[in-house]
Motif scaffolding. Structure first.
Motif, PDB file in Angstrom:
ATOM      1  N   LEU A   1      43.554  43.543 -33.660  1.00 50.98           N
ATOM      2  CA  LEU A   1      43.105  43.424 -32.272  1.00 50.98           C
ATOM      3  C   LEU A   1      42.334  42.136 -32.020  1.00 50.98           C
ATOM      4  CD1 LEU A   1      41.924  47.108 -31.702  1.00 50.98           C
ATOM      5  CD2 LEU A   1      43.944  46.028 -30.708  1.00 50.98           C
ATOM      6  N   ALA A   2      41.557  41.691 -33.004  1.00 50.89           N
ATOM      7  CA  ALA A   2      40.744  40.490 -32.821  1.00 50.89           C
ATOM      8  C   ALA A   2      41.509  39.202 -33.118  1.00 50.89           C
ATOM      9  CB  ALA A   2      39.502  40.557 -33.714  1.00 50.89           C
ATOM     10  N   ALA A   3      42.641  39.298 -33.801  1.00 53.06           N
ATOM     11  CA  ALA A   3      43.381  38.108 -34.219  1.00 53.06           C
ATOM     12  C   ALA A   3      43.728  37.163 -33.068  1.00 53.06           C
ATOM     13  CB  ALA A   3      44.646  38.519 -34.974  1.00 53.06           C
TER      14      ALA A   3
ATOM     15  N   LEU B   1      33.979  53.015 -33.202  1.00 54.34           N
ATOM     16  CA  LEU B   1      33.912  52.085 -32.082  1.00 54.34           C
ATOM     17  C   LEU B   1      33.179  50.797 -32.453  1.00 54.34           C
ATOM     18  CD1 LEU B   1      34.379  51.570 -29.026  1.00 54.34           C
ATOM     19  CD2 LEU B   1      32.129  52.628 -28.629  1.00 54.34           C
ATOM     20  N   VAL B   2      33.845  49.670 -32.209  1.00 55.58           N
ATOM     21  CA  VAL B   2      33.216  48.358 -32.316  1.00 55.58           C
ATOM     22  C   VAL B   2      32.709  47.958 -30.934  1.00 55.58           C
ATOM     23  CG1 VAL B   2      33.641  45.881 -32.624  1.00 55.58           C
ATOM     24  CG2 VAL B   2      34.546  47.512 -34.280  1.00 55.58           C
ATOM     25  N   VAL B   3      31.454  47.508 -30.865  1.00 57.35           N
ATOM     26  CA  VAL B   3      30.921  46.890 -29.652  1.00 57.35           C
ATOM     27  C   VAL B   3      30.313  45.567 -30.097  1.00 57.35           C
ATOM     28  CG1 VAL B   3      29.510  47.169 -27.593  1.00 57.35           C
ATOM     29  CG2 VAL B   3      30.369  49.198 -28.774  1.00 57.35           C
ATOM     30  N   ASP B   4      31.023  44.497 -29.798  1.00 61.37           N
ATOM     31  CA  ASP B   4      30.651  43.184 -30.339  1.00 61.37           C
ATOM     32  C   ASP B   4      31.369  42.116 -29.522  1.00 61.37           C
ATOM     33  OD1 ASP B   4      29.616  41.212 -31.980  1.00 61.37           O
ATOM     34  OD2 ASP B   4      30.527  41.952 -33.823  1.00 61.37           O
ATOM     35  N   ALA B   5      31.108  40.851 -29.827  1.00 66.54           N
ATOM     36  CA  ALA B   5      31.934  39.774 -29.308  1.00 66.54           C
ATOM     37  C   ALA B   5      33.286  39.817 -30.027  1.00 66.54           C
ATOM     38  CB  ALA B   5      31.263  38.425 -29.539  1.00 66.54           C
ATOM     39  N   PRO B   6      34.401  39.526 -29.341  1.00 69.99           N
ATOM     40  CA  PRO B   6      35.694  39.546 -30.031  1.00 69.99           C
ATOM     41  C   PRO B   6      35.864  38.404 -31.020  1.00 69.99           C
ATOM     42  CG  PRO B   6      35.963  38.838 -27.753  1.00 69.99           C
ATOM     43  CD  PRO B   6      34.533  39.276 -27.894  1.00 69.99           C
TER      44      PRO B   6
ATOM     45  N   LEU C   1      41.668  46.877 -27.705  1.00 68.49           N
ATOM     46  CA  LEU C   1      40.446  46.116 -27.568  1.00 68.49           C
ATOM     47  C   LEU C   1      40.358  45.696 -26.110  1.00 68.49           C
ATOM     48  CD1 LEU C   1      39.096  43.202 -29.784  1.00 68.49           C
ATOM     49  CD2 LEU C   1      39.367  42.885 -27.324  1.00 68.49           C
ATOM     50  N   VAL C   2      39.202  45.898 -25.474  1.00 63.79           N
ATOM     51  CA  VAL C   2      39.005  45.525 -24.076  1.00 63.79           C
ATOM     52  C   VAL C   2      37.757  44.658 -23.973  1.00 63.79           C
ATOM     53  CG1 VAL C   2      38.516  46.354 -21.737  1.00 63.79           C
ATOM     54  CG2 VAL C   2      40.114  47.604 -23.196  1.00 63.79           C
TER      55      VAL C   2
ATOM     56  N   SER D   1      26.783  36.827 -28.407  1.00 64.90           N
ATOM     57  CA  SER D   1      28.086  36.299 -28.009  1.00 64.90           C
ATOM     58  C   SER D   1      27.943  34.848 -27.591  1.00 64.90           C
ATOM     59  CB  SER D   1      28.679  37.116 -26.859  1.00 64.90           C
ATOM     60  OG  SER D   1      29.900  36.527 -26.417  1.00 64.90           O
ATOM     61  N   ASP D   2      28.650  33.965 -28.283  1.00 63.50           N
ATOM     62  CA  ASP D   2      28.608  32.544 -27.953  1.00 63.50           C
ATOM     63  C   ASP D   2      29.255  32.261 -26.603  1.00 63.50           C
ATOM     64  OD1 ASP D   2      27.559  31.942 -30.572  1.00 63.50           O
ATOM     65  OD2 ASP D   2      29.594  32.229 -31.344  1.00 63.50           O
ATOM     66  N   ALA D   3      30.282  33.021 -26.257  1.00 67.67           N
ATOM     67  CA  ALA D   3      31.069  32.752 -25.049  1.00 67.67           C
ATOM     68  C   ALA D   3      30.773  33.735 -23.923  1.00 67.67           C
ATOM     69  CB  ALA D   3      32.560  32.784 -25.389  1.00 67.67           C
ATOM     70  N   ASN D   4      29.686  34.501 -24.035  1.00 65.09           N
ATOM     71  CA  ASN D   4      29.309  35.465 -22.990  1.00 65.09           C
ATOM     72  C   ASN D   4      30.370  36.534 -22.776  1.00 65.09           C
ATOM     73  OD1 ASN D   4      26.931  33.988 -22.541  1.00 65.09           O
ATOM     74  ND2 ASN D   4      27.941  32.678 -21.045  1.00 65.09           N
ATOM     75  N   VAL D   5      31.036  36.915 -23.855  1.00 66.39           N
ATOM     76  CA  VAL D   5      32.077  37.944 -23.796  1.00 66.39           C
ATOM     77  C   VAL D   5      31.797  39.002 -24.850  1.00 66.39           C
ATOM     78  CG1 VAL D   5      34.550  38.436 -24.053  1.00 66.39           C
ATOM     79  CG2 VAL D   5      33.802  36.318 -22.953  1.00 66.39           C
ATOM     80  N   GLY D   6      31.890  40.269 -24.456  1.00 70.98           N
ATOM     81  CA  GLY D   6      31.791  41.371 -25.393  1.00 70.98           C
ATOM     82  C   GLY D   6      33.066  42.188 -25.369  1.00 70.98           C
ATOM     83  N   CYS D   7      33.143  43.204 -26.221  1.00 72.80           N
ATOM     84  CA  CYS D   7      34.332  44.045 -26.208  1.00 72.80           C
ATOM     85  C   CYS D   7      34.038  45.426 -26.766  1.00 72.80           C
ATOM     86  CB  CYS D   7      35.481  43.390 -26.988  1.00 72.80           C
ATOM     87  SG  CYS D   7      35.281  43.409 -28.795  1.00 72.80           S
ATOM     88  N   PHE D   8      34.839  46.379 -26.337  1.00 69.86           N
ATOM     89  CA  PHE D   8      34.976  47.680 -26.983  1.00 69.86           C
ATOM     90  C   PHE D   8      36.285  47.624 -27.760  1.00 69.86           C
ATOM     91  CE2 PHE D   8      32.790  49.209 -22.946  1.00 69.86           C
ATOM     92  CZ  PHE D   8      31.561  49.452 -23.546  1.00 69.86           C
ATOM     93  N   ALA D   9      36.308  48.136 -28.977  1.00 62.24           N
ATOM     94  CA  ALA D   9      37.547  48.105 -29.759  1.00 62.24           C
ATOM     95  C   ALA D   9      37.541  49.193 -30.808  1.00 62.24           C
ATOM     96  CB  ALA D   9      37.729  46.736 -30.427  1.00 62.24           C
ATOM     97  N   ASP D  10      38.733  49.597 -31.198  1.00 62.49           N
ATOM     98  CA  ASP D  10      38.881  50.555 -32.289  1.00 62.49           C
ATOM     99  C   ASP D  10      38.668  49.824 -33.612  1.00 62.49           C
ATOM    100  OD1 ASP D  10      40.222  53.439 -32.957  1.00 62.49           O
ATOM    101  OD2 ASP D  10      40.758  51.946 -34.455  1.00 62.49           O
TER     102      ASP D  10
END
Length: 241
Positions: free
Chosen positions: A170-172, A58-63, A206-207, A154-163
Motif C-alpha cells: 500500500l505504501a509503495a 491499523l496504521v495511522v502515520d504518514a504514507p 490505504l487512505v 509528516s514532512d508533507a502534511n499528509v497522514g493516512c489510515f492503512a491496513d
C-alpha cells in the motif's frame, strides 16, 4: 463492567470537548485568530470513502517520510509504520472529515478560512463514553510525560489510515522516485485532496488525509471499552486538562 482507561492517556476536558464538537455541524470551535468576534463554525461532515481493514491492525502515520527516500531507492529497509497497539475487528469502515470555516481578512484580501478540524475512522455507531490517546505498538506508556501528546510526524502534511498487514504494497506508490522526483501514483483521487490505494491481493486499503506536520491519534471508547472511532487532529490541546 464499564471501561476505565489509563489516566495517563485520557483526554483532558478541553481536548474531549474539541473531539466531540468537531463532528457537530453548526457548533463553534472557538474564534478566528486575532478576531474574537468571528466564530470558527463546523460547516459539515464529509464522508470521503471506505477503508478495508482485513487484518484488524491499523496504521495511522504518514504514507512516506522524506528522510527514507534514499534508503528505499537503494533497497534498504525503512522504519516500520506507526501501527496502533489496539486491534479493531476486521471489516470496512467509513473515513470522514470534519470541516470548519472562519472567514478572515489578510492584507486587504478576504478568505473563507475553510480548514479540516479532524479526520475520523468510524468503527461503530456506538456512543463514545471517553477519549484517550492511541498508543503505537512501540510506544512505552511508562515513558510518557505529563501533558505529552503522542502521534505521528509528516514532512508533507499528509497522514493516512492503512491496513498494517498490507503496508508494504500500500505504501509503495508513495515511495517511487526517478532522478529525485516522485513518479505519478496509481491511486484513486478522492474528494478533499485525499487518495486511496488498494491492494486487491489482501483486499486492503490505504487512505490519505490532510495532517499539518502530522497529528495526534485519539481513540473514542464505548462504555464497554470497545473502539468506536479513531480520530486524528493537528494542533489540538494536550492530553491533560
Amino acid at each position: 463492567m464499564e471501561w476505565s482507561g489509563d489516566a495517563r492517556l485520557a483526554a483532558g476536558t478541553e481536548a474531549a470537548w474539541y473531539l466531540e464538537t468537531a463532528f457537530t455541524p453548526g457548533a463553534h470551535l472557538g474564534t478566528v485568530y486575532d478576531d474574537p468576534t468571528t466564530p470558527v463554525v463546523v460547516t459539515g461532515i464529509e464522508e470521503v470513502t471506505t477503508l478495508r481493514l482485513p487484518s484488524g491492525r491499523l496504521v495511522v502515520d504518514a504514507p512516506w517520510h522524506d528522510d527514507e527516500s534514499l534508503e528505499y531507492e537503494r533497497g534498504l529497509p525503512t522504519r516500520p509504520p506507526r501501527e496502533l497497539a489496539v486491534r479493531i475487528p476486521p471489516g470496512a469502515y467509513r473515513v470522514e472529515i470534519a470541516w470548519t470555516a472562519g472567514p478572515y481578512e489578510f492584507f486587504g484580501q478576504h478568505f473563507d478560512g475553510v480548514a479540516c478540524a479532524a479526520t475520523r475512522l468510524c468503527v461503530s455507531d456506538e456512543p463514545v463514553a471517553g477519549w484517550e490517546m492511541g498508543l503505537g505498538v512501540d510506544d512505552d506508556i511508562d515513558r510518557l510525560q505529563p501533558g505529552e501528546r503522542i502521534g505521528f510526524a509528516s514532512d508533507a502534511n499528509v497522514g493516512c489510515f492503512a491496513d498494517a498487514g498490507a503496508w508494504t504494497a500500500l505504501a509503495a506508490p508513495f515511495r517511487t522516485y526517478v532522478d529525485g522526483g516522485p513518479v505519478p501514483r496509481n491511486s484513486e483521487r478522492l474528494p478533499s485532496w485525499c487518495e486511496r490505494v488498494a491492494d486487491e491481493s489482501h483486499r486492503a486499503d490505504l487512505v490519505t488525509f490532510t495532517a499539518e506536520s502530522g497529528g495526534v491519534v485519539w481513540l473514542g471508547r464505548t462504555r464497554a471499552g470497545d473502539v468506536a472511532a479513531v480520530v486524528v487532529t493537528s494542533g489540538l490541546p494536550g492530553a491533560k486538562a
